[in-house]
Design a protein around this motif. Structure first.
Motif, short mmCIF file in Angstrom:
data_model
loop_
_atom_site.label_atom_id
_atom_site.label_comp_id
_atom_site.label_asym_id
_atom_site.label_seq_id
_atom_site.Cartn_x
_atom_site.Cartn_y
_atom_site.Cartn_z
N ALA A 184 0.80 -1.23 0.00
CA ALA A 184 0.00 0.00 0.00
C ALA A 184 0.83 1.27 0.00
N GLY A 185 2.11 1.18 0.36
CA GLY A 185 2.95 2.36 0.45
C GLY A 185 2.89 3.05 1.79
N ASP A 186 2.10 2.51 2.72
CA ASP A 186 2.02 3.03 4.09
C ASP A 186 2.66 2.00 5.02
N LEU A 187 3.67 2.42 5.80
CA LEU A 187 4.48 1.47 6.55
C LEU A 187 3.65 0.59 7.48
N LEU A 188 2.86 1.20 8.36
CA LEU A 188 2.12 0.40 9.34
C LEU A 188 1.08 -0.48 8.68
N ALA A 189 0.40 0.04 7.67
CA ALA A 189 -0.58 -0.78 6.95
C ALA A 189 0.11 -1.97 6.27
N ASP A 190 1.30 -1.73 5.75
CA ASP A 190 2.02 -2.80 5.06
C ASP A 190 2.57 -3.83 6.05
N VAL A 191 2.97 -3.37 7.24
CA VAL A 191 3.36 -4.34 8.27
C VAL A 191 2.16 -5.19 8.64
N GLY A 192 0.99 -4.56 8.74
CA GLY A 192 -0.22 -5.32 9.04
C GLY A 192 -0.48 -6.39 8.00
N ALA A 193 -0.32 -6.05 6.72
CA ALA A 193 -0.51 -7.02 5.65
C ALA A 193 0.50 -8.15 5.76
N LEU A 194 1.73 -7.80 6.15
CA LEU A 194 2.78 -8.82 6.31
C LEU A 194 2.42 -9.77 7.45
N LEU A 240 7.56 -2.68 17.62
CA LEU A 240 6.86 -2.82 18.90
C LEU A 240 5.41 -2.37 18.79
N VAL A 241 5.16 -1.29 18.07
CA VAL A 241 3.78 -0.85 17.85
C VAL A 241 3.00 -1.91 17.08
N SER A 242 3.64 -2.50 16.10
CA SER A 242 2.99 -3.53 15.28
C SER A 242 2.65 -4.76 16.10
N LEU A 243 3.56 -5.19 16.96
CA LEU A 243 3.29 -6.36 17.78
C LEU A 243 2.23 -6.06 18.84
N ALA A 244 2.18 -4.83 19.33
CA ALA A 244 1.11 -4.44 20.24
C ALA A 244 -0.24 -4.51 19.53
N THR A 245 -0.27 -4.11 18.27
CA THR A 245 -1.50 -4.19 17.48
C THR A 245 -1.89 -5.64 17.24
N LEU A 246 -0.90 -6.50 17.00
CA LEU A 246 -1.16 -7.93 16.85
C LEU A 246 -1.76 -8.50 18.14
N ARG A 247 -1.23 -8.07 19.26
CA ARG A 247 -1.74 -8.54 20.55
C ARG A 247 -3.18 -8.05 20.76
N HIS A 248 -3.45 -6.82 20.38
CA HIS A 248 -4.80 -6.28 20.46
C HIS A 248 -5.76 -7.12 19.63
N ALA A 249 -5.34 -7.47 18.41
CA ALA A 249 -6.18 -8.29 17.54
C ALA A 249 -6.43 -9.66 18.16
N TRP A 250 -5.40 -10.23 18.78
CA TRP A 250 -5.54 -11.54 19.41
C TRP A 250 -6.55 -11.48 20.55
N TRP A 251 -6.48 -10.44 21.36
CA TRP A 251 -7.44 -10.27 22.45
C TRP A 251 -8.86 -10.15 21.90
N GLU A 252 -9.04 -9.32 20.89
CA GLU A 252 -10.37 -9.14 20.31
C GLU A 252 -10.89 -10.45 19.74
N LEU A 255 -5.68 1.35 13.98
CA LEU A 255 -4.42 2.04 14.28
C LEU A 255 -4.15 3.13 13.26
N GLY A 256 -4.35 2.81 11.98
CA GLY A 256 -4.15 3.80 10.93
C GLY A 256 -5.07 5.00 11.09
N ALA A 257 -6.32 4.73 11.48
CA ALA A 257 -7.26 5.83 11.68
C ALA A 257 -6.84 6.72 12.85
N LEU A 258 -6.34 6.10 13.91
CA LEU A 258 -5.87 6.88 15.06
C LEU A 258 -4.67 7.73 14.69
N VAL A 259 -3.73 7.15 13.97
CA VAL A 259 -2.54 7.89 13.56
C VAL A 259 -2.91 9.05 12.64
#
Length: 211
Positions: free
Chosen positions: A85-95, A169-181, A202-206
């Motif tokens: 997508a060209g957006d770092l955090l979104a692309d980490v999410g896809a990864l 670290l932000v990405s792994l925190a987001t992964l943990r959030h997803a796991w909890w949900e 996360l992208g919307a918050l940023v």
């Protein structure tokens, strides 16, 4: 839902992997860690010990379950090159979606695994060590992406390392959030769906914070 339904062979592979984990955890909960042997796990999972080692290198790993791993193919190459997508955090999410698609999604394992980890600190330490290793790998991949996006980063190793570590670290925190949900959501939901949703949020918050 996941991008594609697995074929029969893949479904059988996942079913065997799940059966091994279920057997190992049940023995640990009922009889203690010392009672967990490869022979006993194999007997309860209705496989041979040789088959056991095709799936897990040790009884401890069968208890801990699957660790996320990054893809080592064109998906990773596309990420480093600036996609998809060209957006770092979104692309980490896809990864990470590609990584979590290989994990066993079974809510029935969660409570027993947490019970075993609480009872045996050495296993908890092993789990933390494996997650730290995954974080380090993700950090290295993100650093490659940042250097590709802006070659001047390569001239400032300290800054590159700090930003890559923060992003990982932000990405792994987001992964943990997803796991909890996901663990608290209806049984028909999928972990990858919650992961996509968490990174979207996360992208919307940023984006909001930058306005």
């Amino acid at each position: 839902m996941p991008d594609a339904e697995p074929g029969l062979r893949e479904r059988k592979r996942r079913a065997t992997r799940l059966a091994i984990q279920q057997a190992a955890l049940r023995i640990a909960v009922e009889d203690g860690l010392a009672a967990v042997t490869v022979d006993e796990v194999s007997r309860r999972a209705d496989i041979s010990p040789r088959t056991f080692f095709n799936y897990f290198p040790s009884k401890e790993q069968a208890i801990l379950g699957d660790d996320p791993t990054l893809p080592e193919d064109e998906v990773l190459d596309a990420f480093v090159a600036g996609g998809p997508a060209g957006d770092l955090l979104a692309d980490v999410g896809a990864l990470l979606v590609h990584s979590t698609q290989e994990l066993i999604e079974e809510r029935g394992l969660i409570e027993e695994r947490q019970q075993v980890l609480r009872a045996y600190p050495e296993l908890f330490s092993q789990r933390m060590a494996s997650m730290k290793e995954f974080q380090s790998t993700l950090e290295s991949v993100i650093a490659r992406r940042l250097a590709n996006d802006d070659p001047t980063f390569a001239e400032d190793g300290a800054s590159l390392r700090r930003r890559a570590r923060l992003a990982s670290l932000v990405s792994l925190a987001t992964l943990r959030h997803a796991w909890w949900e996901w663990s608290e959501s209806p049984a028909e939901s999928h972990l990858v769906d919650d992961l996509r949703r968490s990174f979207d949020e996360l992208g919307a918050l940023v984006s909001r914070s930058l306005v």
